[in-house]
Write a protein that holds these residues in place. Structure first.
Motif, PDB file in Angstrom:
ATOM      1  N   PHE A   1      -7.803   0.817  11.023  1.00  9.35           N
ATOM      2  CA  PHE A   1      -8.209   1.826  10.047  1.00  9.35           C
ATOM      3  C   PHE A   1      -8.867   1.171   8.828  1.00  9.35           C
ATOM      4  O   PHE A   1      -8.614   1.535   7.690  1.00  9.35           O
ATOM      5  CB  PHE A   1      -7.010   2.661   9.594  1.00  9.35           C
ATOM      6  CG  PHE A   1      -6.143   3.115  10.724  1.00  9.35           C
ATOM      7  CD1 PHE A   1      -6.671   3.885  11.762  1.00  9.35           C
ATOM      8  CD2 PHE A   1      -4.809   2.780  10.775  1.00  9.35           C
ATOM      9  CE1 PHE A   1      -5.873   4.297  12.808  1.00  9.35           C
ATOM     10  CE2 PHE A   1      -4.016   3.188  11.820  1.00  9.35           C
ATOM     11  CZ  PHE A   1      -4.540   3.951  12.843  1.00  9.35           C
ATOM     12  N   GLY A   2      -9.639   0.171   9.099  1.00 11.06           N
ATOM     13  CA  GLY A   2     -10.314  -0.511   8.003  1.00 11.06           C
ATOM     14  C   GLY A   2      -9.453  -1.528   7.310  1.00 11.06           C
ATOM     15  O   GLY A   2      -9.878  -2.170   6.362  1.00 11.06           O
TER      16      GLY A   2
ATOM     17  N   PRO B   1      -6.029  -2.676   1.477  1.00  7.70           N
ATOM     18  CA  PRO B   1      -7.195  -2.597   0.586  1.00  7.70           C
ATOM     19  C   PRO B   1      -6.745  -2.404  -0.862  1.00  7.70           C
ATOM     20  O   PRO B   1      -5.690  -1.826  -1.146  1.00  7.70           O
ATOM     21  CB  PRO B   1      -7.940  -1.366   1.088  1.00  7.70           C
ATOM     22  CG  PRO B   1      -7.475  -1.169   2.467  1.00  7.70           C
ATOM     23  CD  PRO B   1      -6.066  -1.644   2.511  1.00  7.70           C
ATOM     24  N   LYS B   2      -7.547  -2.905  -1.717  1.00  6.34           N
ATOM     25  CA  LYS B   2      -7.234  -2.712  -3.131  1.00  6.34           C
ATOM     26  C   LYS B   2      -7.064  -1.223  -3.417  1.00  6.34           C
ATOM     27  O   LYS B   2      -7.811  -0.394  -2.901  1.00  6.34           O
ATOM     28  CB  LYS B   2      -8.368  -3.253  -4.004  1.00  6.34           C
ATOM     29  CG  LYS B   2      -8.421  -4.751  -4.106  1.00  6.34           C
ATOM     30  CD  LYS B   2      -9.538  -5.147  -5.037  1.00  6.34           C
ATOM     31  CE  LYS B   2      -9.626  -6.670  -5.148  1.00  6.34           C
ATOM     32  NZ  LYS B   2     -10.759  -7.078  -6.018  1.00  6.34           N
TER      33      LYS B   2
ATOM     34  N   LEU C   1       1.207   6.502  -0.568  1.00  5.57           N
ATOM     35  CA  LEU C   1      -0.165   6.019  -0.657  1.00  5.57           C
ATOM     36  C   LEU C   1      -0.442   4.998   0.447  1.00  5.57           C
ATOM     37  O   LEU C   1      -1.463   5.047   1.133  1.00  5.57           O
ATOM     38  CB  LEU C   1      -0.423   5.372  -2.025  1.00  5.57           C
ATOM     39  CG  LEU C   1      -0.425   6.325  -3.228  1.00  5.57           C
ATOM     40  CD1 LEU C   1      -0.527   5.526  -4.515  1.00  5.57           C
ATOM     41  CD2 LEU C   1      -1.583   7.298  -3.126  1.00  5.57           C
TER      42      LEU C   1
ATOM     43  N   LEU D   1      -2.974   5.183   3.490  1.00  9.57           N
ATOM     44  CA  LEU D   1      -4.019   4.194   3.761  1.00  9.57           C
ATOM     45  C   LEU D   1      -3.937   3.693   5.195  1.00  9.57           C
ATOM     46  O   LEU D   1      -4.946   3.433   5.845  1.00  9.57           O
ATOM     47  CB  LEU D   1      -3.886   3.019   2.793  1.00  9.57           C
ATOM     48  CG  LEU D   1      -4.328   3.301   1.355  1.00  9.57           C
ATOM     49  CD1 LEU D   1      -3.940   2.137   0.447  1.00  9.57           C
ATOM     50  CD2 LEU D   1      -5.833   3.508   1.306  1.00  9.57           C
TER      51      LEU D   1
ATOM     52  N   ALA E   1      -4.542   9.405  -4.805  1.00  7.26           N
ATOM     53  CA  ALA E   1      -5.074   8.180  -4.188  1.00  7.26           C
ATOM     54  C   ALA E   1      -5.992   8.563  -3.045  1.00  7.26           C
ATOM     55  O   ALA E   1      -5.647   9.394  -2.200  1.00  7.26           O
ATOM     56  CB  ALA E   1      -3.942   7.314  -3.682  1.00  7.26           C
TER      57      ALA E   1
ATOM     58  N   TYR F   1      -8.938   6.975  -0.167  1.00  6.20           N
ATOM     59  CA  TYR F   1      -9.535   5.790   0.445  1.00  6.20           C
ATOM     60  C   TYR F   1     -11.042   6.000   0.552  1.00  6.20           C
ATOM     61  O   TYR F   1     -11.499   7.009   1.082  1.00  6.20           O
ATOM     62  CB  TYR F   1      -8.935   5.554   1.830  1.00  6.20           C
ATOM     63  CG  TYR F   1      -9.473   4.312   2.494  1.00  6.20           C
ATOM     64  CD1 TYR F   1      -9.196   3.056   1.962  1.00  6.20           C
ATOM     65  CD2 TYR F   1     -10.273   4.391   3.620  1.00  6.20           C
ATOM     66  CE1 TYR F   1      -9.699   1.908   2.550  1.00  6.20           C
ATOM     67  CE2 TYR F   1     -10.780   3.243   4.214  1.00  6.20           C
ATOM     68  CZ  TYR F   1     -10.488   2.009   3.678  1.00  6.20           C
ATOM     69  OH  TYR F   1     -10.990   0.869   4.255  1.00  6.20           O
TER      70      TYR F   1
ATOM     71  N   LYS G   1     -14.270   0.153   1.232  1.00  5.52           N
ATOM     72  CA  LYS G   1     -13.085  -0.462   1.824  1.00  5.52           C
ATOM     73  C   LYS G   1     -11.998  -0.678   0.780  1.00  5.52           C
ATOM     74  O   LYS G   1     -11.400  -1.759   0.676  1.00  5.52           O
ATOM     75  CB  LYS G   1     -13.439  -1.797   2.501  1.00  5.52           C
ATOM     76  CG  LYS G   1     -14.332  -1.602   3.721  1.00  5.52           C
ATOM     77  CD  LYS G   1     -14.573  -2.899   4.449  1.00  5.52           C
ATOM     78  CE  LYS G   1     -15.403  -2.631   5.698  1.00  5.52           C
ATOM     79  NZ  LYS G   1     -15.701  -3.864   6.434  1.00  5.52           N
ATOM     80  N   ARG G   2     -11.760   0.317   0.018  1.00  4.54           N
ATOM     81  CA  ARG G   2     -10.707   0.256  -0.979  1.00  4.54           C
ATOM     82  C   ARG G   2     -10.292   1.665  -1.329  1.00  4.54           C
ATOM     83  O   ARG G   2     -10.984   2.641  -1.002  1.00  4.54           O
ATOM     84  CB  ARG G   2     -11.152  -0.492  -2.228  1.00  4.54           C
ATOM     85  CG  ARG G   2     -12.243   0.218  -2.986  1.00  4.54           C
ATOM     86  CD  ARG G   2     -12.562  -0.485  -4.280  1.00  4.54           C
ATOM     87  NE  ARG G   2     -13.293   0.400  -5.183  1.00  4.54           N
ATOM     88  CZ  ARG G   2     -13.243   0.324  -6.495  1.00  4.54           C
ATOM     89  NH1 ARG G   2     -12.493  -0.585  -7.090  1.00  4.54           N
ATOM     90  NH2 ARG G   2     -13.937   1.140  -7.248  1.00  4.54           N
ATOM     91  N   GLY G   3      -9.161   1.743  -1.970  1.00  5.55           N
ATOM     92  CA  GLY G   3      -8.680   3.030  -2.413  1.00  5.55           C
ATOM     93  C   GLY G   3      -8.763   3.133  -3.927  1.00  5.55           C
ATOM     94  O   GLY G   3      -8.794   2.113  -4.628  1.00  5.55           O
TER      95      GLY G   3
END
Lengths: 651, 224
Positions: free
Chosen positions: A403-404, A451-452, A565, A569, B153, B155, B160-162
């Protein structure tokens, strides 16, 4: 009828194969077949038949004492100063050479050797025929030479050292002093007797002291003759159970064209003894070494315990000599294995397998050597490995993009085995079914580079009117950000099933080896449904991890939000356990990897038979080089009764 | 288990405009073209430096400078736009002092320890509870931060980040008369933009759990 219907292991060697082995032994260990006195060793040209020795052979003959004509005492005069002549003591002797050439064996029914009438052909059942050409030569000093050698006229039966020196320094025949090849070879034997220096018993000296001393010259040629020797014999097992070996021995012998009968009988008696006690035992050892290679199933390097094989008593003849073969029927008497933990995967696995090539069989017809392992014996071996083996799999991190999110999973797994059935299938495969995998350790480490997750402030700025977004801080900036090891509960059992064939390869290495492997075509490992329990484990692990962070109490109020969260993600559904199970065993392929590792381990690291090429049949012994038999081909097949191996001995 | 994240963000209880840390930034517009020298300070110690060139010919694009990760020795910016100073990964915080390198050499053009008219303090509060923003003269603004809400939040696959963001920022005016409004309610992770109209050093400090967050928690407990 199966080869192993009345035994665990079967081994057979074809008479043509054994004759090939004999030819190798004759070339590499000619001293087993050629005998003579010291001068023959020094000058092999004295032999009646030239020896076709393999490169590296230095000992062509076995040295025997010369034939004493008169048992006299001797004196040792040692080196004679100022000459290149040595006088050495000894009895008055005749040198000789005896050779066995063109040696052949023929197992019942006889179709290689035509037996003479004296051995009552045809060859009787369960017997072998033996044929060899026996060549012998005796030394003879030519008369014209002897005439030139006066007999010293000293005191009868006595020659002093000064007299000998005087004689040698003033020889009648100058050739002695010059060391001529014809007349004065390197070794000159003086045989005499001195009352004051007798080194043999006084009995001899008192009886023969009056015989005048004789100068004996080493031979420069033998008078040779060759006779055909035929024999019949049988095979038996010799030695205690567990350390048995095959022993071939002769029952009857016939020397052709030798008269009178007494001479013939005497020489036959001598030859019988020589062959039974000197020639055949090492030859039997060579055959045993090949036949008992079956003990290498499974490979036994000493650290894995011991395999004890004994002769079967359930067959009418053992060893049996029939169908042109010498057949051995063996039972697995005892199998004790001490198996160290078997490490599969990146943590071990026996290292890099040798470069392997597939070779096709060159010869046709029956193989030189045939071996078979019964299904029952295989099961016993399997049972012992299953019950004593402990396996460890170290699963290297498997990376995946999920999922990335890049993540990896690694595992440290220990298990042992139980139950299970082994069946040889008529389609040439081995089926292992319902083998229980008892998990002893199942640690799975998951790592994610999450991911950030950045806190982004977006708002209007006035210069110029601008809608700006700026990151004010980010969570999860490390790599990996999130890693945890789940010690899955190990109180459960999985089942593994596999279908496998047998493949043989020629492995290039030191030494080269013929290798037989079980090669699974399919391995199925069913991990049980761990979803119900693993979810709780992960939740508990998360709680423990967050507690360990030492965050203020208020964080707990928003932990769920953070976890939500993260779950969002990672696209984690509510059923965390099922997600994790799918992730570990399906998406990241732990289950497949375990299956692959097991397949690779069996196919690359666990040969069930390893046969050196060449195979050392007789080890080196002093100056004697080892006898090595080339193995031209190894093949294996399975049917519903047994695994059969065939091997051809190279020419 | 190892969970590695910027825990400072979660436990942040003070934002000080004089010390640039994560969850905050300050904006300044350099109106006068020329070259400026910026000193990055940790406490009183200079730890880095860079130049700011204010040029009318520069693109009309704001500049963002991460004080904890100075990438360029010189930043060129148009006087019609602004420079944003931040330190998103440096919980220890930095101060920045910008002086003129030409003309009135050495004259301080910007010092985040004393914001001036036109500067902007951007802040984001994630921890739920009640906060008080104060200046050096005692003016106060009460800020109530609610619990995080689902959906905050998101994505962003292309990046490629949230991101955690909560709508538009709330603007608070600060002038000689203090903060306007004097009391605000914000969502967790909602931006706050203090528009500075008078010299000040603003400090936002966590006071207690409660306020909107407390009411929400009570409501959640009651619902259970």
């Amino acid at each position: 009828m199966a080869l192993t219907s009345d035994c665990d292991f079967y081994g057979a060697i074809l008479d043509k194969g054994i004759n090939t082995v004999v030819r190798h032994v004759m070339r590499q260990r000619p001293s087993l077949f050629n005998y003579g006195t010291s001068p023959v060793r020094a000058d092999p040209s004295l032999l009646c038949k030239k020896i076709d020795a393999a490169p590296g052979v230095t000992e062509l003959i076995t040295v025997l004492p010369a034939i004493p004509l008169l048992p006299m005492g001797s004196i040792d005069l040692g080196d004679i100063g100022g000459t290149d002549v040595t006088l050495s003591g000894g009895n008055l002797v005749l040198d000789f050479a005896v050779q066995l050439t063109a040696l052949e064996l023929d197992f019942h029914p006889g179709n290689i050797i035509t037996l003479p009438a004296e051995l009552s052909p045809p060859l009787q059942p369960q017997h072998l025929a033996f044929r060899a050409e026996v060549c012998a030569g005796l030394s003879c000093i030519p008369r014209e030479v002897l005439k030139k050698f006066p007999i010293p006229r000293g005191i009868a039966g006595r020659m002093t050292r000064s007299a000998a020196l005087s004689y040698l320094r003033n020889p009648v025949n100058p050739a002695i002093a010059t060391g001529s090849r014809q007349m004065a070879p390197a070794a000159l034997t003086y045989t005499g007797m001195s009352a004051s220096t007798a080194s043999l018993g006084d009995i001899g000296s008192s009886r023969y002291q009056r015989v005048p001393p004789i100068i004996y010259l080493p031979p420069n040629r033998f008078d040779c003759f060759c006779l055909d020797l035929f024999a019949t014999g049988h095979g038996s097992f010799d030695g205690p159970e567990g350390n048995q070996r095959l022993l071939l021995s002769l029952d009857g012998i016939e020397l052709q064209d030798l008269c009178p009968e007494g001479l013939e009988n005497g020489i036959e008696c001598y030859m019988m003894t020589l062959i039974n006690r000197v020639v055949l035992p090492p030859l039997s050892d060579a055959i045993s070494e090949i036949a008992f290679q079956l003990q290498e199933i499974p490979p036994n390097d000493g650290s894995l315990g011991s395999v004890q094989i004994g002769a079967s008593t359930a067959v009418p003849h053992n060893p049996a000599i029939e169908d042109d073969q010498l057949k051995l029927f063996l039972n697995l008497e005892e199998l004790t294995l001490v198996i160290p933990p078997i490490t599969i995967g990146t943590g071990g696995g026996g290292g890099t397998p040798p470069t392997r090539i597939v070779k096709s069989r060159i010869q046709t017809g029956p193989a030189s050597i045939t071996g078979a392992v019964s299904e029952g014996a295989f099961r016993r071996i399997f049972d012992v490995i299953r019950d004593t083996g402990h396996f460890e799999i170290i699963l290297a991190p498997q990376t995946a993009s999920l999922f990335g999110i890049s993540g990896s999973v690694s595992a440290h797994i220990k298990f042992h085995l139980a139950n299970g059935t082994v069946d040889f299938q008529p389609d040439g495969t081995i089926r292992i079914s319902e083998l229980d995998v008892k998990w002893d350790l199942l640690d799975v480490t998951l790592s994610f580079d999450i991911p950030k997750l950045c806190f982004q402030l977006c708002g209007p700025v006035p210069w110029p009117p601008w809608w700006d977004c700026v990151d004010l801080g980010c969570l999860f900036e490390a790599n990996p950000d999130f890693s945890f090891t789940i010690s899955l509960p190990t109180g459960f059992t999985s089942e593994i099933s596999l279908n496998a064939g047998i493949s043989t390869y020629y492995g290039l290495g030191t030494p080269n080896q013929w290798l037989a492997y079980i090669t699974p075509s399919r391995v199925d490992l069913d991990i049980i449904d761990i979803a119900d329990t693993v979810g709780d484990i992960l939740d508990a692990a998360l709680d423990a991890a967050i507690s360990a962070l030492g965050l203020p109490s208020w964080v707990s109020d928003i932990t769920s939000s953070i976890v939500d969260l993260v779950r969002g993600l990672l696209d984690i559904p509510d059923d965390l356990g099922e997600w994790l199970q799918n992730l570990i065993f399906d998406t990241l392929g732990v289950e497949v990897t375990i299956e692959t590792y097991i397949s690779q381990w069996l196919a690359d690291s666990m040969p069930i038979l390893a046969l050196d090429d060449p195979l050392t049949a007789l080890p080196a012994d002093g100056a004697l080089i080892p006898v090595r038999i080339p193995i031209e081909y190894l093949g294996a097949s399975v049917d519903d009764d047994e695994i059969t191996f065939i091997a051809d001995v190279g020419g | 288990m190892k969970l590695s994240f910027n825990r400072h963000i979660l436990s942040l209880s003070v934002i000080d405009s004089g010390v640039i840390t994560p969850m905050m930034a300050v904006i300044h517009r350099f109106r006068e073209p020329g070259t400026y020298l910026a000193r990055v300070l940790r406490g009183d110690d200079q730890v880095a430096g860079f130049s700011i060139v204010v040029d009318r010919d520069a693109p009309l694009v704001p500049a963002q400078i991460d004080l904890g990760d100075i990438q360029c020795p010189a930043t060129v910016v148009n006087p019609e736009t602004h420079v944003l100073f931040r330190a998103p990964a440096s919980p220890e915080g930095y101060s920045v002092v910008v002086e003129q390198a030409e003309g009135r050499k050495g004259q301080v053009a910007f010092d985040n320890r004393k914001l001036g008219d036109g500067d902007i303090l951007m802040a984001m509060l994630f921890r739920p509870g009640r906060y008080i923003a104060t200046d050096e003269r005692g003016a106060k603004c009460e800020i109530s931060v609610a619990l995080p809400v689902k959906g905050a939040a998101k994505y962003i696959a292309s990046q490629k980040r949230g991101v955690i963001s909560h709508g538009s920022a709330i603007s608070i005016e600060y002038g000689k008369d203090g903060f306007r409004p004097g009391k605000i309610e914000a969502a967790s992770a909602q931006g706050l933009m203090f528009m500075i109209r008078a010299p000040a050093r603003i400090r936002i400090a966590f006071q207690e759990e409660g306020g909107a967050a407390g009411r929400q928690q009570k409501a959640r407990k009651a619902a259970k």
